[in-house]
Design a protein around this motif. Structure first.
Motif, PDB file in Angstrom:
ATOM      1  N   ARG A   7      -1.874  -5.248  -0.567  1.00 24.28           N
ATOM      2  CA  ARG A   7      -1.247  -4.454  -1.621  1.00 24.28           C
ATOM      3  C   ARG A   7      -0.619  -3.192  -1.043  1.00 24.28           C
ATOM      4  O   ARG A   7       0.483  -2.791  -1.442  1.00 24.28           O
TER       5      ARG A   7
ATOM      6  N   TRP B 278      -2.872   0.886  -5.586  1.00 23.90           N
ATOM      7  CA  TRP B 278      -2.309   0.180  -4.442  1.00 23.90           C
ATOM      8  C   TRP B 278      -2.130   1.094  -3.245  1.00 23.90           C
ATOM      9  O   TRP B 278      -2.014   0.615  -2.113  1.00 23.90           O
TER      10      TRP B 278
ATOM     11  N   SER C 261       2.511  -4.227   0.749  1.00 22.86           N
ATOM     12  CA  SER C 261       3.565  -4.565  -0.216  1.00 22.86           C
ATOM     13  C   SER C 261       4.137  -3.306  -0.865  1.00 22.86           C
ATOM     14  O   SER C 261       5.361  -3.192  -1.075  1.00 22.86           O
TER      15      SER C 261
ATOM     16  N   ASN D 126      -7.126  -8.058   0.594  1.00 30.09           N
ATOM     17  CA  ASN D 126      -6.253  -7.905  -0.578  1.00 30.09           C
ATOM     18  C   ASN D 126      -5.764  -6.463  -0.707  1.00 30.09           C
ATOM     19  O   ASN D 126      -4.596  -6.219  -1.041  1.00 30.09           O
TER      20      ASN D 126
END
Length: 313
Positions: A254, A312, A257, A250
Motif C-alpha cells: 500500500r 496507507w 502504491s 500488504n
C-alpha cells in the motif's frame, strides 16, 4: 582398544570398583560393567566373556539404533536415546545400551553424552536400600536419561517463550527461521521421548523396582505432554507470525502504491507539457507555469492527505 571398561561390584552394602570382571564376588553381589566408547568388536568380546546373548549386542551396536526393549531368553536389552539441548537451538541425541543377564549389567555409551557415570554415582549415594540387584542399576540409568528429557523440555519451553515474546513484541522482527529450527529440534526430541513411555510403563508394571520406575514413568509422560504442547504452541506461533508477515507485506504494498500514485501525477503533467505541441494555450499564458506547479502541488497534497487518512502512508 578403542573404548574403556570399568567394573563395579554392587550390593546392599555399597558399590566398589574392581579391576576385572573375574574378581571374586561375595554372595549377594552383582556386577556392573561400564563400557565407554566401545567398538562393536569390543562389545561382542566382553558380552561373550560375560555370557550375554550375542543377539542383544547385535541390536545394541547398530549405529542408529532406535529406542527399544527386547527379551532374549532370560536376558533383557534396553537401548535408549539420551538428549542434550544447547542454544542455537539444537537437540543432540546419543544412545546408551543396557544388557541385563542374571547378576550382570553391561552398559555401553558411544559418545560424550554419558548418563552411566552419574547413574553409578547416584547408586553410590542412594539412600534407599539396594535390594533389587541389577534392576537398581537399570533404574538409575533410566532416571538419568529421563531427567535429561525433563531439563531439555524446560529449555525448549524457555526458547518458545522467548520466540513468543519476539513475535508479540509489536516490532517488525522476522523469526521464521528460529521457529522452523525449533520445530525441527522438537520433532527430534519427540522421536526420543515417545518410545520411552511404553518401555518405562512396562518396567513399572513388571519389574521388582516398579515403585521407582513409576516415578520415571510419571516424568516421561509429563515430558511427552510437554513436547506435544510445544509442537502445538509452535504451530500457533507460526500461524500468527505468518499472518503478521502477510500484513506487513500488504502494508508495504500500500505504501509503494501510494507513493507511486503521488509520483505519477507530476510525471503525467510534465509528460504532457513535454510534448511541445505548438497550439497549447497554457504555453502563452503569463501564469501558465506557476498555475501548473500549483496544480501539481495541490493534487499531490490532496492525495497524500487522503492516503494518510486511510493509513496507507
Amino acid at each position: 582398544m578403542g573404548g574403556t571398561l570399568k567394573y563395579w561390584q554392587c550390593s546392599r552394602q555399597g558399590v566398589v570398583e574392581v579391576a576385572d570382571a573375574d574378581a571374586p564376588r561375595p554372595d549377594g553381589t552383582w556386577l556392573w560393567v561400564q563400557a565407554d566408547h566401545p567398538t562393536a568388536e569390543e562389545l561382542h568380546a566382553i558380552a561373550d566373556r560375560l555370557g550375554l546373548h550375542p543377539g542383544a549386542v547385535n541390536e545394541g551396536v547398530q549405529p542408529h539404533a532406535r529406542t527399544i526393549q527386547q527379551i532374549h531368553g532370560d536376558q533383557v536389552l534396553l537401548a535408549m536415546k539420551t538428549v542434550r539441548y544447547t542454544s542455537g537451538p539444537s537437540v543432540s541425541t546419543s544412545r546408551v545400551v543396557l544388557i541385563v543377564g542374571g547378576s550382570v549389567l553391561l552398559s555401553a555409551c558411544f559418545d560424550d553424552q554419558d548418563p552411566v557415570t552419574p547413574a553409578i554415582n547416584r547408586l553410590v549415594g542412594d539412600d534407599e536400600p539396594r535390594e533389587h540387584g541389577v534392576w537398581d542399576g537399570v533404574y538409575s540409568v533410566v532416571h538419568e536419561v529421563v531427567d535429561g528429557y525433563t531439563s531439555t523440555s524446560d529449555a525448549v519451553a524457555a526458547d518458545i517463550v522467548r520466540i513468543e515474546q519476539e513475535v508479540f513484541s509489536g516490532r517488525r522482527v522476522m523469526v521464521l527461521e528460529p521457529i522452523y529450527g525449533l520445530m525441527r529440534e522438537v520433532l527430534e526430541f519427540r522421536d526420543a521421548v515417545d518410545p520411552m513411555v511404553s518401555i518405562v510403563t512396562d518396567m513399572a508394571t513388571r519389574q521388582a523396582t516398579s515403585r521407582r520406575f513409576r516415578d520415571a514413568q510419571h516424568k516421561v509422560k509429563q515430558t511427552r505432554q510437554s513436547v506435544a504442547s510445544s509442537e502445538q504452541l509452535l504451530t500457533l506461533i507460526l500461524d500468527v507470525h505468518s499472518g503478521q508477515i502477510n500484513l506487513w507485506q500488504n502494508q508495504d504494498m500500500r505504501q509503494i502504491s501510494a507513493w507511486a500514485a503521488l509520483i505519477a501525477i507530476p510525471t503525467v503533467i510534465t509528460g504532457v507539457y513535454g510534448m511541445n505541441f505548438h497550439w497549447m494555450p497554457e504555453l502563452r499564458w503569463s501564469w501558465g507555469y506557476p498555475g501548473v506547479m500549483v496544480l501539481m502541488v495541490v493534487v499531490c497534497v490532496v492525495l497524500f492527505l487522503n492516503f494518510r487518512r486511510r493509513g496507507w502512508l
